[in-house]
Design a protein around this motif. Structure first.
Motif, PDB file in Angstrom:
ATOM      1  N   PHE A   1       0.903  49.544  31.926  1.00 48.79           N
ATOM      2  CA  PHE A   1       1.735  50.718  31.621  1.00 48.79           C
ATOM      3  C   PHE A   1       2.088  51.526  32.875  1.00 48.79           C
ATOM      4  O   PHE A   1       2.659  52.610  32.751  1.00 48.79           O
ATOM      5  CB  PHE A   1       1.020  51.625  30.620  1.00 48.79           C
ATOM      6  CG  PHE A   1       0.824  51.004  29.261  1.00 48.79           C
ATOM      7  CD1 PHE A   1       1.885  50.911  28.372  1.00 48.79           C
ATOM      8  CD2 PHE A   1      -0.396  50.499  28.888  1.00 48.79           C
ATOM      9  CE1 PHE A   1       1.715  50.331  27.128  1.00 48.79           C
ATOM     10  CE2 PHE A   1      -0.582  49.916  27.646  1.00 48.79           C
ATOM     11  CZ  PHE A   1       0.475  49.820  26.759  1.00 48.79           C
ATOM     12  N   ALA A   2       1.750  51.004  34.048  1.00 46.50           N
ATOM     13  CA  ALA A   2       2.019  51.704  35.310  1.00 46.50           C
ATOM     14  C   ALA A   2       1.536  53.147  35.232  1.00 46.50           C
ATOM     15  O   ALA A   2       2.206  54.081  35.701  1.00 46.50           O
ATOM     16  CB  ALA A   2       3.516  51.656  35.644  1.00 46.50           C
ATOM     17  N   TYR A   3       0.379  53.330  34.647  1.00 45.72           N
ATOM     18  CA  TYR A   3      -0.194  54.667  34.479  1.00 45.72           C
ATOM     19  C   TYR A   3      -0.814  55.111  35.799  1.00 45.72           C
ATOM     20  O   TYR A   3      -1.577  54.354  36.411  1.00 45.72           O
ATOM     21  CB  TYR A   3      -1.252  54.637  33.374  1.00 45.72           C
ATOM     22  CG  TYR A   3      -1.653  55.986  32.861  1.00 45.72           C
ATOM     23  CD1 TYR A   3      -0.866  56.658  31.933  1.00 45.72           C
ATOM     24  CD2 TYR A   3      -2.817  56.613  33.313  1.00 45.72           C
ATOM     25  CE1 TYR A   3      -1.232  57.905  31.454  1.00 45.72           C
ATOM     26  CE2 TYR A   3      -3.183  57.856  32.843  1.00 45.72           C
ATOM     27  CZ  TYR A   3      -2.393  58.494  31.916  1.00 45.72           C
ATOM     28  OH  TYR A   3      -2.755  59.735  31.450  1.00 45.72           O
ATOM     29  N   PRO A   4      -0.522  56.318  36.274  1.00 44.16           N
ATOM     30  CA  PRO A   4      -0.908  56.710  37.642  1.00 44.16           C
ATOM     31  C   PRO A   4      -2.371  57.095  37.809  1.00 44.16           C
ATOM     32  O   PRO A   4      -2.687  58.150  38.368  1.00 44.16           O
ATOM     33  CB  PRO A   4       0.008  57.917  37.900  1.00 44.16           C
ATOM     34  CG  PRO A   4       0.205  58.531  36.558  1.00 44.16           C
ATOM     35  CD  PRO A   4       0.260  57.377  35.594  1.00 44.16           C
ATOM     36  N   GLY A   5      -3.282  56.235  37.339  1.00 43.93           N
ATOM     37  CA  GLY A   5      -4.703  56.510  37.452  1.00 43.93           C
ATOM     38  C   GLY A   5      -5.356  55.713  38.556  1.00 43.93           C
ATOM     39  O   GLY A   5      -4.694  55.026  39.346  1.00 43.93           O
ATOM     40  N   VAL A   6      -6.682  55.767  38.607  1.00 41.21           N
ATOM     41  CA  VAL A   6      -7.426  55.091  39.658  1.00 41.21           C
ATOM     42  C   VAL A   6      -7.309  53.573  39.525  1.00 41.21           C
ATOM     43  O   VAL A   6      -7.269  52.854  40.524  1.00 41.21           O
ATOM     44  CB  VAL A   6      -8.900  55.535  39.623  1.00 41.21           C
ATOM     45  CG1 VAL A   6      -9.739  54.729  40.610  1.00 41.21           C
ATOM     46  CG2 VAL A   6      -9.015  57.017  39.949  1.00 41.21           C
TER      47      VAL A   6
END
Length: 330
Positions: A276-281
């Motif tokens: 999901f290209a989620y901007p997490g670590v």
């Protein structure tokens, strides 16, 4: 209890020192260094002078000093939160890169881990209370089936169906990057929650089955113990027997599992965040690997290791409060 707490604290402090030391030694014992890899990449497209090469190596951790002096400098840098410069996000310091993603991960993965734990353990208690009955006959096979599905496949199916075909949810990013900038306001927060629905559902669906099956199996074992049968013979209520006798003892392995899971929360849910290209670590770690960003990878490895140790220390402390036998055995 104080003596038990201090013993466990000493053990985990030693383990943390070992993790920090290994994090220092392993990259330096491997052939090559981050600066050398960057220089090799640059030489494919341009000339690199000896002075430039030395500057790059020093900038990204290269040193001719004795190993013990490098170790002292490394500890000093850690004490000040200095992990070096990220090559994937140059010239941003690694600490700032991690800081930009860690709150996204804690919000998403931390929340979903706790939701999956509470739901899974609760449903496991219900299923294990009456094994073989209707609820158990449906819940246990369904949890096994869902848990066996490849995690990335579930994420991609949800993305293609609910986001791509039906258009109910956004397919990538943690917020509407085209129209919003991060801020705690009435526009940004709803966008963050909306974008988190699919990743959150993916993580919960992928982990709830394990909690349910683990708690169910422990409940089946625990309710056949003599102390539970004695409680039933005394005429205690079913609710009291389940909460104060059966579930209280059956949940102990799940507490340990939760501690490990919470420790790995800092590392993010790699597959979900990448899909999901989620901007997490987790997504940062993927970018560090694909960009061969040694500094960022090394910092993430260390933070994840220390987080797991801290979570296990908390679990050990909770264990000592829940079960006095844990204090006596250590």
């Amino acid at each position: 209890m104080t003596r038990y707490f201090l013993r466990r604290l000493r053990f985990y402090l030693i383990a943390a020192w070992v993790a920090i030391t290994l994090n220092f030694l392993i990259p330096r014992l491997m052939p090559g260094n981050p600066g050398g890899a960057i220089i090799e990449n640059l030489r494919r497209t341009q000339q690199v002078s000896p002075d430039q090469a030395r500057a790059i190596e020093r900038l990204f951790g290269g040193s001719d000093e004795p190993l013990w002096r490098q170790y002292v400098g490394y500890l000093d840098q850690l004490a000040h939160g200095n992990f070096g410069i990220s090559t994937a996000f140059y010239p941003t310091p690694v600490s700032e890169v991690i800081r930009s993603g860690i709150w996204w991960t804690l919000g998403l993965v931390g929340t979903t881990t706790m939701i999956a734990f509470v739901l899974g353990v609760g449903l496991g208690i219900v299923a294990g209370r009456r094994p073989g009955k209707l609820f158990d006959s449906v819940a246990a096979p369904l949890a096994t089936f869902i848990g066996a599905l490849p995690f990335f496949a579930v994420a991609q199916l949800l993305q293609l169906l609910l986001a791509g075909k039906l258009g109910w949810f956004p397919d990538i990013h943690g917020y509407d990057v085209d129209n919003l900038v991060p801020a705690f306001d009435a526009y940004f927060i709803p966008s963050v929650l909306y974008h988190a629905i699919l990743p959150a559902f993916t993580i919960i669906a992928g982990s709830i089955g394990g909690w349910l099956l683990g708690m169910r199996n422990m409940m089946i074992t625990t309710i056949s113990e003599d102390y539970v049968l004695l409680a039933e013979a005394k005429g205690l209520s079913i609710r009291r027997i389940l909460t104060q006798y059966a579930a209280r003892n059956a949940i102990l392995p799940s507490v340990t599992g939760l501690a490990v899971s919470l420790g790995f929360v800092v590392g993010g849910s790699l597959l979900a965040e990448v899909v999901f290209a989620y901007p997490g670590v987790g997504y940062l770690f993927y970018q560090a690997v694909t960009s061969v960003d040694y500094q960022l990878m090394q910092a993430l490895f260390l933070i994840i290791s220390l987080s797991v140790l801290a979570a296990n220390f908390i679990a050990d402390s909770v264990y000592g409060l829940i079960d006095p036998r844990a204090r006596e055995g250590r």
